[in-house]
Structure formats: structure tokens, C-alpha cells
Motif scaffolding. Sequence first.
Motif, mmCIF file in Angstrom:
data_model
loop_
_atom_site.group_PDB
_atom_site.id
_atom_site.type_symbol
_atom_site.label_atom_id
_atom_site.label_comp_id
_atom_site.label_asym_id
_atom_site.label_seq_id
_atom_site.Cartn_x
_atom_site.Cartn_y
_atom_site.Cartn_z
ATOM 1 N N LEU A 15 107.355 13.738 88.265
ATOM 2 C CA LEU A 15 107.444 12.298 88.538
ATOM 3 C C LEU A 15 108.834 11.749 88.239
ATOM 4 O O LEU A 15 109.412 11.004 89.035
ATOM 5 N N VAL A 16 109.398 12.129 87.082
ATOM 6 C CA VAL A 16 110.698 11.560 86.723
ATOM 7 C C VAL A 16 111.831 12.214 87.505
ATOM 8 O O VAL A 16 112.918 11.640 87.621
ATOM 9 N N ARG A 17 111.598 13.397 88.041
ATOM 10 C CA ARG A 17 112.609 14.022 88.895
ATOM 11 C C ARG A 17 112.582 13.424 90.300
ATOM 12 O O ARG A 17 113.626 13.169 90.899
ATOM 13 N N GLU A 18 111.388 13.219 90.825
ATOM 14 C CA GLU A 18 111.258 12.766 92.201
ATOM 15 C C GLU A 18 111.495 11.269 92.358
ATOM 16 O O GLU A 18 111.934 10.818 93.409
ATOM 17 N N ARG A 19 111.184 10.502 91.322
ATOM 18 C CA ARG A 19 111.330 9.052 91.426
ATOM 19 C C ARG A 19 112.523 8.613 90.581
ATOM 20 O O ARG A 19 113.658 8.935 90.863
ATOM 21 N N VAL A 20 112.243 7.849 89.543
ATOM 22 C CA VAL A 20 113.280 7.414 88.614
ATOM 23 C C VAL A 20 112.707 7.577 87.219
ATOM 24 O O VAL A 20 111.499 7.762 87.055
ATOM 25 N N PRO A 21 113.529 7.550 86.176
ATOM 26 C CA PRO A 21 112.983 7.571 84.820
ATOM 27 C C PRO A 21 111.946 6.460 84.646
ATOM 28 O O PRO A 21 112.116 5.353 85.140
ATOM 29 N N LEU A 22 110.859 6.784 83.958
ATOM 30 C CA LEU A 22 109.731 5.867 83.850
ATOM 31 C C LEU A 22 109.266 5.718 82.409
ATOM 32 O O LEU A 22 109.429 6.628 81.591
ATOM 33 N N THR A 23 108.664 4.568 82.097
ATOM 34 C CA THR A 23 108.094 4.325 80.775
ATOM 35 C C THR A 23 106.716 4.961 80.682
ATOM 36 O O THR A 23 106.106 5.329 81.696
ATOM 37 N N LEU A 24 106.188 5.060 79.457
ATOM 38 C CA LEU A 24 104.838 5.577 79.274
ATOM 39 C C LEU A 24 103.819 4.716 79.997
ATOM 40 O O LEU A 24 102.848 5.227 80.573
ATOM 41 N N ASP A 25 104.024 3.396 79.955
ATOM 42 C CA ASP A 25 103.087 2.498 80.629
ATOM 43 C C ASP A 25 103.046 2.751 82.130
ATOM 44 O O ASP A 25 101.998 2.607 82.771
ATOM 45 N N ALA A 26 104.172 3.105 82.716
ATOM 46 C CA ALA A 26 104.210 3.403 84.144
ATOM 47 C C ALA A 26 103.688 4.807 84.434
ATOM 48 O O ALA A 26 103.049 5.051 85.464
ATOM 49 N N LEU A 27 103.961 5.749 83.529
ATOM 50 C CA LEU A 27 103.569 7.136 83.758
ATOM 51 C C LEU A 27 102.065 7.371 83.617
ATOM 52 O O LEU A 27 101.476 8.149 84.382
ATOM 53 N N ALA A 28 101.431 6.717 82.643
ATOM 54 C CA ALA A 28 100.026 6.999 82.331
ATOM 55 C C ALA A 28 99.116 6.875 83.550
ATOM 56 O O ALA A 28 98.347 7.814 83.852
ATOM 57 N N PRO A 29 99.127 5.754 84.312
ATOM 58 C CA PRO A 29 98.238 5.668 85.476
ATOM 59 C C PRO A 29 98.575 6.698 86.552
ATOM 60 O O PRO A 29 97.685 7.151 87.289
ATOM 61 N N MET A 30 99.840 7.093 86.670
ATOM 62 C CA MET A 30 100.208 8.112 87.653
ATOM 63 C C MET A 30 99.630 9.471 87.268
ATOM 64 O O MET A 30 99.187 10.229 88.130
ATOM 65 N N VAL A 31 99.648 9.774 85.976
ATOM 66 C CA VAL A 31 99.096 11.039 85.500
ATOM 67 C C VAL A 31 97.584 11.051 85.694
ATOM 68 O O VAL A 31 96.998 12.077 86.078
ATOM 69 N N VAL A 32 96.927 9.921 85.441
ATOM 70 C CA VAL A 32 95.485 9.810 85.669
ATOM 71 C C VAL A 32 95.180 9.996 87.156
ATOM 72 O O VAL A 32 94.263 10.743 87.538
ATOM 73 N N ALA A 34 96.777 11.622 89.294
ATOM 74 C CA ALA A 34 97.016 13.013 89.677
ATOM 75 C C ALA A 34 95.921 13.939 89.149
ATOM 76 O O ALA A 34 95.931 15.143 89.438
ATOM 77 N N GLY A 35 94.982 13.383 88.350
ATOM 78 C CA GLY A 35 93.882 14.173 87.825
ATOM 79 C C GLY A 35 94.237 15.069 86.674
ATOM 80 O O GLY A 35 93.532 16.038 86.375
ATOM 81 N N ARG A 36 95.320 14.742 85.968
ATOM 82 C CA ARG A 36 95.792 15.610 84.897
ATOM 83 C C ARG A 36 95.215 15.250 83.530
ATOM 84 O O ARG A 36 95.351 16.014 82.587
ATOM 85 N N THR A 37 94.582 14.070 83.393
ATOM 86 C CA THR A 37 93.950 13.718 82.128
ATOM 87 C C THR A 37 92.793 12.768 82.375
ATOM 88 O O THR A 37 92.827 11.951 83.301
ATOM 89 N N LYS A 38 91.748 12.918 81.548
ATOM 90 C CA LYS A 38 90.610 12.008 81.559
ATOM 91 C C LYS A 38 90.459 11.347 80.194
ATOM 92 O O LYS A 38 89.388 10.847 79.850
ATOM 93 N N ALA A 39 91.534 11.346 79.424
ATOM 94 C CA ALA A 39 91.499 10.784 78.074
ATOM 95 C C ALA A 39 91.192 9.297 78.122
ATOM 96 O O ALA A 39 91.582 8.596 79.057
ATOM 97 N N ARG A 43 97.720 6.821 77.878
ATOM 98 C CA ARG A 43 99.101 6.599 77.410
ATOM 99 C C ARG A 43 99.403 7.485 76.219
ATOM 100 O O ARG A 43 100.466 8.110 76.137
ATOM 101 N N SER A 44 98.458 7.543 75.270
ATOM 102 C CA SER A 44 98.651 8.393 74.090
ATOM 103 C C SER A 44 98.662 9.867 74.478
ATOM 104 O O SER A 44 99.399 10.674 73.893
ATOM 105 N N ALA A 45 97.849 10.221 75.472
ATOM 106 C CA ALA A 45 97.810 11.613 75.918
ATOM 107 C C ALA A 45 99.154 12.022 76.512
ATOM 108 O O ALA A 45 99.662 13.125 76.242
ATOM 109 N N VAL A 46 99.728 11.127 77.304
ATOM 110 C CA VAL A 46 101.034 11.420 77.902
ATOM 111 C C VAL A 46 102.106 11.479 76.814
ATOM 112 O O VAL A 46 102.949 12.388 76.800
#
Length: 320
Positions: A15-32, A34-39, A43-46
Motif C-alpha cells: 500500500l505505501v509503495r503503490e500509493r503514498v505514505p499513510l497513517t494507521l487510521d488510513a491503513l487499517a480499513p484498507m487492510v481490513v 484486503a481481508g488481512r485481519t478480522k481483529a 488499527r492496533s493489529a496494523v
Amino acid sequence: MPKRGPTIADTVLDLVRERVPLTLDALAPMVVAAGRTKAKDPRSAVAGAIGSNADFIEGMDGRWHSIATQLDGALFTVRLTSLERREGIVLVRSDLTLVERLLTRHGRPFTGGDDVHLDFLADYLGLPWPGEDVGEDGLEEALPADTAALLLGFMEELGVPPGDDAQNLDDLLWETRDMRVLHGPTGWLPAMGLRQLLGIRIANGTLETTTFDRRSLSGEHLAAAGRRVAQLAGRVIGPDPSWFGPPVIMMEELLEIVATEASELFRQPLPPFSEVVRRGGLEVEDGLVGHAGTNWDEVRWALAPDPEDAWGFEPPDVVH
């Protein structure tokens, strides 16, 4: 057994390579997504997945960057000691901590073939553990004569005053027990004149080495780089010693700030980073950076400062 998919860290890295540097708040929903976490707390998982991962750097504005991306094209210069020249190694000084982190999880391919790796100096040279029982004759006699002479010469280069050789060797073992070195295939270090500097360049995931004449690294661009680095350091230690925040910043933290705020500085031909820092009017001691006139004895007895404890600390506006 089904093939395991990408980890949270792998996903964030993409994500940070393809787009731009991102905050945890921005990254968490993207990771969800993508199906990488169901925590329950993604945000804490990331944060847990990338917080201590050597592949990432957190900027002062809270955005996460790929260290490989930020250092692509970076050039670091080093003044080698006789020990390094003879052994074909590069000691990981505080100036090179980001290079160390880049190599921590994986060796890096060398342009001439094979890889460049990290190792501990003591292990690489086959030195005994500090305080180890080495017999009545002491450490100096326990080491091969050429190794003892090499280490004593190394200490002389470092400015250690002459004295009891056995005690100096014992002290050196304690001081360098955790010191790491870069080493690569035979001939990975180019032939160098005594006044030349080694250049280590990171390009497209590989390491290249070259040599530089010191005179070619000076000029107005050095003065401008020094001013820029001092300005960035001032975001933590303030513009002058009257600042009410921490009096010093760790060199590694300053390198992180440069990597995330002004990575173009790393792509210029400059002398070793500590010299760039000093050119900006700051002082460097034991991997710490402070204003001219810093009371280093006082600093050494204090805890390492946290940038966010700085009085008046206000990171710039976050850009998602």
C-alpha cells in the motif's frame, strides 16, 4: 494445505509503495478490505504488525513509509579504518543505522554478485566473550598475535590513549560486543587510497560500492545540506539551546526524519552524515546530536529522549 496469503505487513508494504505514505487510521480499513485481519481493533493489529518491523519508518506526521523506497538511490559515504580495509568489512556507525535496518531481515544483492550481509564484529573476527576466562596469561596472550596487533592498531586509530594493552583489549571487547559489520563477497570493497572515502549506494534493491575523493564531496551543496539537516533536527531539539524540550536527538531518529522529510539529501554526494550534521552547526557524540555547547556528560547520564515529549511539539498536518 492451502498456501498462506500475504501478512498484514506485506499488505501495508504494498500500500505505501503503490500509493503514498499513510497513517494507521488510513491503513487499517484498507487492510481490513484486503481481508488481512478480522481483529476487533484493526488499527492496533496494523500497528503491532509494522511497529517494530525493519521494513518501515514512521514519519513525524504519523505516516508510515517503506524504508526500501525512501532509501532507493541513497548514497552513504564512510571513512574506513585500517581494520576495515584489511578485513573487507564496514563497521555500522550511527551514520549507517538505516542501512543496517535495510539489511536486518534480508541480505542485499551486491552488484558484483552474491549478497552483502550483517554480522557481529566479535563473531566475524572470532573474538572471545568479554570477561571470559582466558587463562593466567590474559586476553592479549589468548588472541593470535596478528589479531591483537590489529585490534590495538584499531584503537589507536580511534584515538584511545596508549596504556595497558591487555586492559585496552578487554575494554574493546566490551565496547564492541554488539557492534555490527557489513561484509560481502570477495572484492566487494574497491581498492582505496588512504584519503579516499567509501561510497555505499542503494539502487533498485542492490548495493553498490565506489570511492570518492573528499574534495569532490564539498561545496555549496554541502553547506545547504547541513542547514537543512539542522532545520529538521530543530523540530525535536528546537532552534537553539534555550528550547524546553529534549537537548539531543538520537542519530537514528534524525536519519529517519531526513528519510521521510528530505530523502533527496541522501541522493547527493556528501561526506559521512555526521560531518553533514556538524556542517549545520550541531554536535555529534556517541550517536546523539545536539546543539553546540551541549553538556554531554549530563546527557549521557539521562534517559534517551522521546521526540514527542518535546515542549510545544506539534507535528505538521497529516496528509492521508
